[in-house]
Design a protein around this motif. Structure first.
Motif, PDB file in Angstrom:
ATOM      1  N   TYR A 136       1.851  11.665   6.736  1.00 46.22           N
ATOM      2  CA  TYR A 136       1.013  13.121   6.584  1.00 46.22           C
ATOM      3  C   TYR A 136       1.905  14.440   5.972  1.00 46.22           C
ATOM      4  O   TYR A 136       1.658  14.909   5.487  1.00 46.22           O
ATOM      5  CB  TYR A 136       0.551  13.429   7.382  1.00 46.22           C
ATOM      6  N   LEU A 137       2.927  14.907   6.924  1.00 46.25           N
ATOM      7  CA  LEU A 137       4.053  15.471   6.661  1.00 46.25           C
ATOM      8  C   LEU A 137       3.306  17.267   7.396  1.00 46.25           C
ATOM      9  O   LEU A 137       3.918  17.708   7.755  1.00 46.25           O
ATOM     10  CB  LEU A 137       4.543  15.826   4.953  1.00 46.25           C
ATOM     11  N   ARG A 138       2.193  17.204   7.431  1.00 46.67           N
ATOM     12  CA  ARG A 138       1.524  18.097   8.092  1.00 46.67           C
ATOM     13  C   ARG A 138      -0.173  17.425   8.806  1.00 46.67           C
ATOM     14  O   ARG A 138      -0.634  17.208   8.024  1.00 46.67           O
ATOM     15  CB  ARG A 138       0.886  19.151   6.495  1.00 46.67           C
ATOM     16  N   ARG A 139      -0.605  18.266   9.384  1.00 47.52           N
ATOM     17  CA  ARG A 139      -2.067  17.789  10.294  1.00 47.52           C
ATOM     18  C   ARG A 139      -2.343  17.989   9.139  1.00 47.52           C
ATOM     19  O   ARG A 139      -2.812  18.968   8.242  1.00 47.52           O
ATOM     20  CB  ARG A 139      -2.267  19.166  10.671  1.00 47.52           C
ATOM     21  N   THR A 187      17.205  10.853  -2.838  1.00 47.10           N
ATOM     22  CA  THR A 187      18.218  11.610  -2.055  1.00 47.10           C
ATOM     23  C   THR A 187      17.084  12.526  -1.364  1.00 47.10           C
ATOM     24  O   THR A 187      16.605  13.378  -1.501  1.00 47.10           O
ATOM     25  CB  THR A 187      18.972  12.414  -3.401  1.00 47.10           C
ATOM     26  N   GLY A 188      17.449  12.090   0.208  1.00 45.75           N
ATOM     27  CA  GLY A 188      16.194  12.736   1.189  1.00 45.75           C
ATOM     28  C   GLY A 188      15.121  12.084   1.145  1.00 45.75           C
ATOM     29  O   GLY A 188      14.520  11.738   0.466  1.00 45.75           O
ATOM     30  N   ASP A 189      14.006  12.755   2.464  1.00 43.35           N
ATOM     31  CA  ASP A 189      12.679  12.005   2.635  1.00 43.35           C
ATOM     32  C   ASP A 189      12.325  13.589   1.486  1.00 43.35           C
ATOM     33  O   ASP A 189      12.181  14.691   1.583  1.00 43.35           O
ATOM     34  CB  ASP A 189      12.618  12.480   3.983  1.00 43.35           C
ATOM     35  N   PRO A 190      10.879  12.626   1.553  1.00 40.93           N
ATOM     36  CA  PRO A 190       9.910  13.129   0.692  1.00 40.93           C
ATOM     37  C   PRO A 190       9.928  14.403   1.533  1.00 40.93           C
ATOM     38  O   PRO A 190       9.781  14.909   2.847  1.00 40.93           O
ATOM     39  CB  PRO A 190       8.322  12.372   0.849  1.00 40.93           C
ATOM     40  N   ALA A 191       9.092  16.018   1.382  1.00 37.36           N
ATOM     41  CA  ALA A 191       8.609  17.164   2.495  1.00 37.36           C
ATOM     42  C   ALA A 191       7.783  17.414   1.221  1.00 37.36           C
ATOM     43  O   ALA A 191       6.668  17.030   0.067  1.00 37.36           O
ATOM     44  CB  ALA A 191       9.673  17.991   2.067  1.00 37.36           C
ATOM     45  N   VAL A 192       7.103  18.798   2.121  1.00 37.54           N
ATOM     46  CA  VAL A 192       5.841  19.696   1.669  1.00 37.54           C
ATOM     47  C   VAL A 192       5.973  20.943   1.495  1.00 37.54           C
ATOM     48  O   VAL A 192       6.785  21.534   2.165  1.00 37.54           O
ATOM     49  CB  VAL A 192       4.928  19.270   2.528  1.00 37.54           C
ATOM     50  N   ASP A 193       5.804  22.086   0.468  1.00 40.89           N
ATOM     51  CA  ASP A 193       6.455  23.308  -0.128  1.00 40.89           C
ATOM     52  C   ASP A 193       5.653  23.134  -0.753  1.00 40.89           C
ATOM     53  O   ASP A 193       4.770  22.991  -1.386  1.00 40.89           O
ATOM     54  CB  ASP A 193       8.284  23.017   0.163  1.00 40.89           C
ATOM     55  N   VAL A 218       1.111  -1.185  -0.101  1.00 46.31           N
ATOM     56  CA  VAL A 218       0.245  -0.266  -0.122  1.00 46.31           C
ATOM     57  C   VAL A 218       0.961   1.538  -0.115  1.00 46.31           C
ATOM     58  O   VAL A 218       2.044   0.869   0.926  1.00 46.31           O
ATOM     59  CB  VAL A 218      -0.967   0.050   1.128  1.00 46.31           C
ATOM     60  N   GLY A 219       0.832   2.635  -0.820  1.00 47.86           N
ATOM     61  CA  GLY A 219       1.125   3.633  -1.012  1.00 47.86           C
ATOM     62  C   GLY A 219       0.705   4.011   0.541  1.00 47.86           C
ATOM     63  O   GLY A 219      -0.553   4.424   1.023  1.00 47.86           O
ATOM     64  N   VAL A 220       1.682   4.524   0.966  1.00 46.56           N
ATOM     65  CA  VAL A 220       1.646   5.544   2.421  1.00 46.56           C
ATOM     66  C   VAL A 220       2.090   6.594   2.337  1.00 46.56           C
ATOM     67  O   VAL A 220       2.282   7.976   3.006  1.00 46.56           O
ATOM     68  CB  VAL A 220       3.109   5.515   3.592  1.00 46.56           C
ATOM     69  N   GLY A 221       1.671   7.603   1.486  1.00 48.15           N
ATOM     70  CA  GLY A 221       1.821   9.158   0.851  1.00 48.15           C
ATOM     71  C   GLY A 221       2.873   9.371   0.840  1.00 48.15           C
ATOM     72  O   GLY A 221       3.984   8.616   0.435  1.00 48.15           O
ATOM     73  N   PRO A 222       3.424   9.963   0.806  1.00 51.67           N
ATOM     74  CA  PRO A 222       2.353  11.475   1.082  1.00 51.67           C
ATOM     75  C   PRO A 222       1.455  12.040   0.122  1.00 51.67           C
ATOM     76  O   PRO A 222       1.599  12.007  -0.465  1.00 51.67           O
ATOM     77  CB  PRO A 222       3.525  12.811   1.334  1.00 51.67           C
ATOM     78  N   GLY A 223       0.597  12.046   1.192  1.00 46.90           N
ATOM     79  CA  GLY A 223      -1.050  12.348   0.960  1.00 46.90           C
ATOM     80  C   GLY A 223      -1.897  13.002   1.948  1.00 46.90           C
ATOM     81  O   GLY A 223      -1.695  13.036   2.663  1.00 46.90           O
ATOM     82  N   PRO A 224      -3.045  14.199   1.218  1.00 49.81           N
ATOM     83  CA  PRO A 224      -3.907  14.463   2.396  1.00 49.81           C
ATOM     84  C   PRO A 224      -4.540  13.029   2.815  1.00 49.81           C
ATOM     85  O   PRO A 224      -4.498  12.246   2.769  1.00 49.81           O
ATOM     86  CB  PRO A 224      -5.228  14.685   1.614  1.00 49.81           C
ATOM     87  N   TYR A 225      -4.641  13.773   4.199  1.00 55.99           N
ATOM     88  CA  TYR A 225      -5.180  12.293   5.452  1.00 55.99           C
ATOM     89  C   TYR A 225      -6.413  12.200   5.279  1.00 55.99           C
ATOM     90  O   TYR A 225      -6.352  10.806   5.477  1.00 55.99           O
ATOM     91  CB  TYR A 225      -5.698  13.410   6.060  1.00 55.99           C
ATOM     92  N   THR A 226      -7.293  12.641   4.784  1.00 52.82           N
ATOM     93  CA  THR A 226      -8.737  11.820   3.997  1.00 52.82           C
ATOM     94  C   THR A 226      -8.870  10.608   3.126  1.00 52.82           C
ATOM     95  O   THR A 226      -9.039   9.338   3.563  1.00 52.82           O
ATOM     96  CB  THR A 226      -9.805  12.548   4.048  1.00 52.82           C
ATOM     97  N   GLY A 227      -8.011  11.347   1.668  1.00 52.84           N
ATOM     98  CA  GLY A 227      -7.724   9.959   1.095  1.00 52.84           C
ATOM     99  C   GLY A 227      -6.712   8.655   1.257  1.00 52.84           C
ATOM    100  O   GLY A 227      -7.309   7.243   1.153  1.00 52.84           O
ATOM    101  N   LEU A 228      -5.649   9.230   2.035  1.00 46.86           N
ATOM    102  CA  LEU A 228      -4.272   8.167   2.524  1.00 46.86           C
ATOM    103  C   LEU A 228      -5.506   7.296   3.757  1.00 46.86           C
ATOM    104  O   LEU A 228      -4.463   6.045   2.808  1.00 46.86           O
ATOM    105  CB  LEU A 228      -3.400   9.201   3.113  1.00 46.86           C
TER     106      LEU A 228
END
Length: 215
Positions: A197-200, A130-136, A57-67
């Motif tokens: 999730y990377l964010r709330r 290379t490195g961790d996923p991020a949100v920007d 299963v894909g763990v994201g990152p992604g929005p809370y509800t869909g993920l």
């Protein structure tokens, strides 16, 4: 299976290749579309659910509800069938699919994170992040990714920040399954099936709300 993006995608893999797959893009109907997609894929392959020996299963990152729709479903299958459940970064699946399509590294992957932001990661090649996923915000990372092809819907949404957008736009479970099979065959450990999730979440309990109690 993956529900971390607007794509609801399911595939069945026999350890060597994808034997059936399904994908629909609808950001608001993950819960409605996932189980019918599972049924469709099993019917196309001509097998029953109890033939499944593992779940990815894909763990994201992604929005809370869909993920969480995909993660909860995967966990339920794992428990009901007594089979292992493996997690895989959704961005890794997109990168792998881009590599299957002929894209060579280095490049980046960006998906829509809403709020005028993207989930993203940089890749040395289709198999190496290379490195961790991020949100920007796209403008904040445009300089860092200048000159690199950027795979995914995030690149298409913000062409001013990512002028060299590449496909695929959305993750496909077939690519996710193929990457997982490759890593498992090499003896690598996959992620725990926990959400990235990377964010709330967008939906939150209001602050300082008035509590009303009966007299």
């Amino acid at each position: 299976m993956d529900t971390a993006t607007p794509a609801v995608t399911v595939a069945l893999h026999d350890g060597a290749s994808v034997i059936a797959s399904s994908g629909q893009v609808d950001a608001r109907r993950h819960g409605e579309l996932l189980m019918p997609a599972v049924d469709r894929v099993l019917a196309e392959a001509g097998v029953k659910l109890d033939a499944v020996t593992g779940v990815v299963v894909g763990v994201g990152p992604g929005p809370y509800t869909g993920l969480r729709v995909g993660l909860v479903t995967a966990a339920t299958f794992g428990s009901a069938l007594s089979v292992p459940v493996h997690g895989l970064c959704t961005l890794d699946g997109l990168a792998y699919a881009a590599g299957q399509g002929g894209l060579e590294g280095p490049f980046a992957v960006a998906t829509d994170a809403r709020r005028k932001e993207v989930y993203w990661a940089r890749y040395e090649d289709a198999r190496t992040r290379t490195g961790d996923p991020a949100v920007d915000r796209p403008a904040d990372i445009a300089e860092a990714l200048a000159g690199l092809p950027v795979v995914g819907a995030g690149a298409v949404l913000y062409p001013e920040a990512f002028p060299d957008a590449r496909g695929p736009e959305h993750v496909a479970a077939g690519a996710l399954a193929a990457l997982a099979a490759e890593r498992l065959a090499a003896g690598e450990e996959l992620l725990e099936p926990q959400p990235l999730y990377l964010r709330r979440p967008d939906a939150q309990v209001p602050k300082n709300y008035k509590v009303v109690t009966p007299k």
